[in-house]
Design a protein around this motif. Structure first.
Motif, mmCIF file in Angstrom:
data_model
loop_
_atom_site.group_PDB
_atom_site.id
_atom_site.type_symbol
_atom_site.label_atom_id
_atom_site.label_comp_id
_atom_site.label_asym_id
_atom_site.label_seq_id
_atom_site.Cartn_x
_atom_site.Cartn_y
_atom_site.Cartn_z
ATOM 1 N N TYR A 64 0.816 -1.222 0.000
ATOM 2 C CA TYR A 64 0.000 0.000 0.000
ATOM 3 C C TYR A 64 0.846 1.267 0.000
ATOM 4 O O TYR A 64 0.446 2.293 -0.567
ATOM 5 N N LEU A 65 2.006 1.211 0.634
ATOM 6 C CA LEU A 65 2.829 2.411 0.774
ATOM 7 C C LEU A 65 3.450 2.846 -0.544
ATOM 8 O O LEU A 65 4.017 3.942 -0.630
ATOM 9 N N ASN A 66 3.362 2.025 -1.575
ATOM 10 C CA ASN A 66 3.854 2.434 -2.894
ATOM 11 C C ASN A 66 2.913 3.402 -3.595
ATOM 12 O O ASN A 66 3.310 4.073 -4.549
ATOM 13 N N ALA A 67 1.664 3.457 -3.159
ATOM 14 C CA ALA A 67 0.660 4.299 -3.809
ATOM 15 C C ALA A 67 0.428 5.570 -3.006
ATOM 16 O O ALA A 67 0.490 5.562 -1.772
ATOM 17 N N LYS A 68 0.152 6.643 -3.691
ATOM 18 C CA LYS A 68 -0.187 7.911 -3.032
ATOM 19 C C LYS A 68 -1.661 7.896 -2.625
ATOM 20 O O LYS A 68 -2.461 7.146 -3.169
ATOM 21 N N THR A 69 -2.005 8.732 -1.670
ATOM 22 C CA THR A 69 -3.381 8.804 -1.203
ATOM 23 C C THR A 69 -4.003 10.148 -1.565
ATOM 24 O O THR A 69 -3.300 11.153 -1.696
ATOM 25 N N LYS A 70 -5.328 10.137 -1.724
ATOM 26 C CA LYS A 70 -6.063 11.371 -1.999
ATOM 27 C C LYS A 70 -6.725 11.926 -0.746
ATOM 28 O O LYS A 70 -7.293 13.020 -0.785
ATOM 29 N N GLU A 71 -6.662 11.169 0.350
ATOM 30 C CA GLU A 71 -7.314 11.607 1.587
ATOM 31 C C GLU A 71 -6.461 12.672 2.279
ATOM 32 O O GLU A 71 -5.243 12.540 2.394
ATOM 33 N N LYS A 72 -7.113 13.721 2.751
ATOM 34 C CA LYS A 72 -6.427 14.837 3.393
ATOM 35 C C LYS A 72 -6.511 14.679 4.903
ATOM 36 O O LYS A 72 -7.419 15.196 5.564
ATOM 37 N N VAL A 73 -5.540 13.945 5.453
ATOM 38 C CA VAL A 73 -5.537 13.639 6.884
ATOM 39 C C VAL A 73 -4.123 13.793 7.443
ATOM 40 O O VAL A 73 -3.142 13.742 6.704
ATOM 41 N N TYR A 74 -4.056 13.955 8.767
ATOM 42 C CA TYR A 74 -2.767 14.024 9.438
ATOM 43 C C TYR A 74 -2.877 13.379 10.812
ATOM 44 O O TYR A 74 -3.981 13.186 11.345
ATOM 45 N N ILE A 75 -1.724 13.017 11.380
ATOM 46 C CA ILE A 75 -1.667 12.440 12.711
ATOM 47 C C ILE A 75 -0.671 13.216 13.550
ATOM 48 O O ILE A 75 0.114 14.018 13.018
ATOM 49 N N ILE A 76 -0.703 12.983 14.856
ATOM 50 C CA ILE A 76 0.306 13.510 15.765
ATOM 51 C C ILE A 76 1.086 12.315 16.307
ATOM 52 O O ILE A 76 0.502 11.397 16.882
ATOM 53 N N THR A 77 2.383 12.307 16.095
ATOM 54 C CA THR A 77 3.195 11.146 16.409
ATOM 55 C C THR A 77 3.172 10.831 17.903
ATOM 56 O O THR A 77 3.098 11.727 18.754
ATOM 57 N N GLY A 78 3.287 9.528 18.200
ATOM 58 C CA GLY A 78 3.292 9.061 19.574
ATOM 59 C C GLY A 78 4.650 8.522 19.984
ATOM 60 O O GLY A 78 5.659 8.742 19.308
ATOM 61 N N PRO A 79 4.698 7.766 21.080
ATOM 62 C CA PRO A 79 5.986 7.260 21.601
ATOM 63 C C PRO A 79 6.667 6.265 20.678
ATOM 64 O O PRO A 79 7.866 6.020 20.822
ATOM 65 N N GLU A 80 5.919 5.676 19.729
ATOM 66 C CA GLU A 80 6.527 4.719 18.809
ATOM 67 C C GLU A 80 7.555 5.371 17.891
ATOM 68 O O GLU A 80 8.406 4.679 17.306
ATOM 69 N N PHE A 81 7.531 6.702 17.761
ATOM 70 C CA PHE A 81 8.483 7.404 16.904
ATOM 71 C C PHE A 81 9.718 7.873 17.673
ATOM 72 O O PHE A 81 10.590 8.514 17.088
ATOM 73 N N GLY A 82 9.787 7.570 18.954
ATOM 74 C CA GLY A 82 10.933 7.971 19.752
ATOM 75 C C GLY A 82 10.729 9.329 20.400
ATOM 76 O O GLY A 82 9.841 10.108 20.024
ATOM 77 N N ALA A 83 11.563 9.623 21.378
ATOM 78 C CA ALA A 83 11.412 10.859 22.141
ATOM 79 C C ALA A 83 11.649 12.104 21.286
ATOM 80 O O ALA A 83 11.052 13.150 21.509
ATOM 81 N N VAL A 84 12.528 11.988 20.276
ATOM 82 C CA VAL A 84 12.864 13.163 19.461
ATOM 83 C C VAL A 84 11.699 13.582 18.576
ATOM 84 O O VAL A 84 11.390 14.774 18.452
ATOM 85 N N ASP A 85 11.037 12.615 17.937
ATOM 86 C CA ASP A 85 9.966 12.930 16.982
ATOM 87 C C ASP A 85 8.565 12.824 17.577
ATOM 88 O O ASP A 85 7.578 12.968 16.856
#
Length: 378
Positions: free
Chosen positions: A241-262
């Motif tokens: 799925y990650l090879n295809a672009k999306t048309k949905e206009k959404v965003y998230i706020i990163t959590g602890p899974e991205f590490g303390a920096v991000d």
């Protein structure tokens, strides 16, 4: 003027799929009417084996259906009953059959909700339900299996994110939650999957269904491989799925899974991340376009069967086939490795689980190959 043109094009494309077919997406039932073929009250009972029974018929009733685009149309009760049984049952609750349907619906919903809230075990090992719990289990057991799985998954999905330097989402974008789903494979490998909360977005007005190759087509493919004396290769597209672009206009706020920096950053989703409503159909459209670039055509009978003419080393002509089941591929060709190599080199797909499917030679099937000519309708 550019904005108006772009909006117009988006609306036009939202009404058709990648093949140009137009569909109506069901919204709700808004009305009903009785026609001249309906059974009268005086004739609603019949006698069967000496017993007086009520007739069960769908004749004589029409339902007015509203589609996602706001239009309405009249359909017969017979046509809509099987596809939208719960909606029909909500319209006529008095009948015992409809009560059973509604009761069945509520039971399934309760089962699904209770399953989500329960922390389970697999192979005797605890399957965490959150990143916090996963890190606690690693600390308790003195290993880093789950943390490594999280790091591997976040590294794979970085291509799907656009981290905003100003920590502000673009205008018109909607916030959605996200979650890490944990799993344990048969070889006890811990796996983590980042899933977007696409259930929070409004239902799209376009088709979201992505079809898969039928079992009958796979069986025919094995027959063709035997008759044409070619091999069959199986493969899987990693993180398809990650090879295809999306048309949905959404965003998230990163959590602890991205590490303390991000952690805590605003991230716009730019690829077809798992969990989004349009991810399935966006991947199929993307992969279909690339197969066409390789000279493949889609079968009219089964759109997930792709074929193109080929020639063997001895000069004999035949068709080589590529069967698609979401991200699983089955290639029927005397040069299957060449097709796989083209997918990797030209489109940067990460193919894994490459396997040569067993093909019997000189099988005793009760007929001689030269006695038959197989015609495949496309």
């Amino acid at each position: 003027m550019d904005v108006s043109y772009k909006t117009l094009v988006e609306h036009l494309y939202s009404q058709v799929d990648s093949e140009g077919n137009q569909y109506h997406i069901f919204n709700e039932i808004v009305g009903h009417r009785r026609n001249k073929n309906a059974v009268d009250k005086a004739d609603q009972f019949t006698v069967v084996s000496g017993k007086r029974c009520k007739k069960k018929t769908l004749t004589g009733w029409d339902l007015e259906v509203e589609w996602k685009d706001g239009s309405t149309s009249w359909l017969t009760l017979k046509d809509i009953k099987n596809s939208n049984a719960v909606d029909v049952a909500n319209l006529c609750r008095s009948e015992q059959e409809t009560k059973d349907v509604l009761r069945h619906k509520e039971r399934l919903i309760k089962m699904a909700q209770s399953y989500r809230l329960r922390t389970g075990y697999k192979f005797g090992l605890c399957v965490p339900s959150s990143v916090k719990e996963a890190l606690e289990i690693d600390k308790e057991r003195g290993d880093s299996f789950r943390q490594d799985a999280i790091a591997k998954e976040t590294g794979n999905v970085l291509i799907a994110f656009d981290i905003r330097s100003d920590d502000k989402p673009p205008p018109g974008y909607q916030f959605i939650p996200h979650n890490i789903i944990f799993e344990i494979k048969m070889d006890f490998t811990r796996k983590a999957r980042l899933v977007a909360g696409g259930h929070k977005t409004a239902p799209p007005t376009e088709l979201t269904y992505s079809s898969v190759v039928s079992r009958e087509s796979v069986r025919i493919g094995f027959v063709l491989a035997q008759l044409n004396e070619v091999d069959i290769m199986a493969a899987e597209v990693g993180n398809a799925y990650l090879n295809a672009k999306t048309k949905e206009k959404v965003y998230i706020i990163t959590g602890p899974e991205f590490g303390a920096v991000d952690q805590g950053k605003v991230v716009v989703i730019v690829r077809a991340l798992y969990g989004l409503k349009l991810s399935g159909v966006m991947w199929r459209s993307h992969f279909a376009a690339n197969l066409r670039n390789l000279g493949f055509n889609s079968s009219l009978e089964d759109p997930n069967v792709w074929f193109r003419p080929a020639t063997k080393e001895d000069g004999s002509e035949y068709y080589e086939y590529l069967l698609v089941y979401v991200d699983d591929l089955l290639i029927i060709s005397h040069q299957a490795n060449t097709i796989l190599q083209a997918l990797e080199d030209h489109f940067r797909y990460r193919l894994k689980d490459l396997e040569k499917v067993f093909r019997r030679h000189n099988c005793k099937s009760g007929y001689r190959r030269e006695d038959y000519v197989v015609h495949v309708c496309t």
